[in-house]
Enzyme design. Sequence first.
Site, short mmCIF file in Angstrom:
data_model
loop_
_atom_site.label_atom_id
_atom_site.label_comp_id
_atom_site.label_asym_id
_atom_site.label_seq_id
_atom_site.Cartn_x
_atom_site.Cartn_y
_atom_site.Cartn_z
N SER A 194 0.81 -1.22 0.00
CA SER A 194 0.00 0.00 0.00
C SER A 194 0.84 1.26 0.00
O SER A 194 1.91 1.32 0.63
CB SER A 194 -0.91 0.02 1.25
OG SER A 194 -1.80 -1.06 1.23
N HIS B 262 -7.53 0.01 5.96
CA HIS B 262 -7.10 -1.37 6.21
C HIS B 262 -7.19 -1.73 7.70
O HIS B 262 -7.57 -2.85 8.04
CB HIS B 262 -5.69 -1.59 5.68
CG HIS B 262 -5.62 -1.59 4.18
ND1 HIS B 262 -6.26 -2.54 3.42
CD2 HIS B 262 -5.01 -0.75 3.30
CE1 HIS B 262 -6.05 -2.29 2.13
NE2 HIS B 262 -5.29 -1.21 2.04
#
Length: 425
Positions: A297, A361
Amino acid sequence: MGKQMINFLASIEDLLPLGLDARFFRRSQRGILELADEILRRSGEASGSALALELIEEYRTLNREKRAVLFEGLLTDYGPDPARLNKVIEAYQANPGPDAAQAFLRASESRRLDLFRLINTVPGGTLFLIKMREDLFDALRDNPDLKPVDRDFEHLFGFWFNKGFLELRQLDWETPAYILEKLIDYEAVHEIRDWNDLRRRLESDRRCFAFFHPALPGEPLIFVEVALTNGLASSIQAVLNEPVSGADQRVDTAIFYSISNCHTGLRSVSFGDSLLKQVVSLLQDEEPSLKKFATLSPVPGFMRWLGQENAPLAETIRTIVETDGSQALEEYREQLLRQCAQYLLYAKRGIYPLDPVSRFHLRNGAILHAMHWGADTSERGLRQSAGIMVNYLYEQTKLVNNHEAFVSTGMIPSSADITLLTRAR
């Protein structure tokens, strides 16, 4: 242009009841709010649907300023009816009960909701409303008082795009080209440079999944790109550019390296958590060898935050990136990794992380697992995060507890390596 108008009028005529013809709808200088009033008066009639199509066409002719005026009209003239609302409140106070409560709920709804519901019933209405909300976001920057109009959109979209209505599809090279082209257009994390780049992302060691909605069959709502690897990925350049893995190469990890929402107008409608959960389940069935599920990410807010916390360092990094590139950053490696760990663990908006990707997340129950230096050497990656990327690890047995702890307290589960970085000197 003339042919388009003929086709448009023909489409209206198809919706008309007997005894009316398209000339009924060719009145000039009709205000768009007058159209809205007439649509509400004719709700349930075929002519109301034809008028909704006309409203869509007229809206598309409006410039930015006129659309802002329209939104102001929807705010002031299409809220709940005050007299009706006062009446049902008095009725409820006099005789409280389920029927009176239901009457209050109906009376408290704005007329905008009815208008939007009617527009949603005509061909193309759903996508039109999504695009209309995108225009509203633009108007909200100049006029925050329009927020009640946005709340109505948010309310309806939350129902219409409930996860029970969503269809998960795997996209591959056999997917129709008009849908694949939209992946190129909508990719929001790592630009898809051309068709060859897209083809690499759809090879046998890669996966792409998207949510679709019955009202928008050719429009992906959100899609996720996955790399099947041996071990955690530490570089997006490797994920995007490495050769296709051989059929005999062992894979034990699924790396989610890009999640893209396709329509700004569906902001605040949550798709990502359901998408990841369903994809994990599918991959587990398809590839039993997969033992780890993690992301690679970006850290989009890091350099902006660093500019506020340590302006001289941030300015030095920006200058190096602009003049010398990523290799010249090496002497700042340890300092930047420490600062990035500090940002991810302690920079907050309320009790939650300041970084939007981290919030997403961690809310899903993931663990802040690892940070990687030089993981994204693209211009965008260097500008946003000095090239640093992060693995968020999805451990199936810990997701629920992590999610509940994060939502209730903002607790961030992280690996010892990242925690130790904040203590290093």
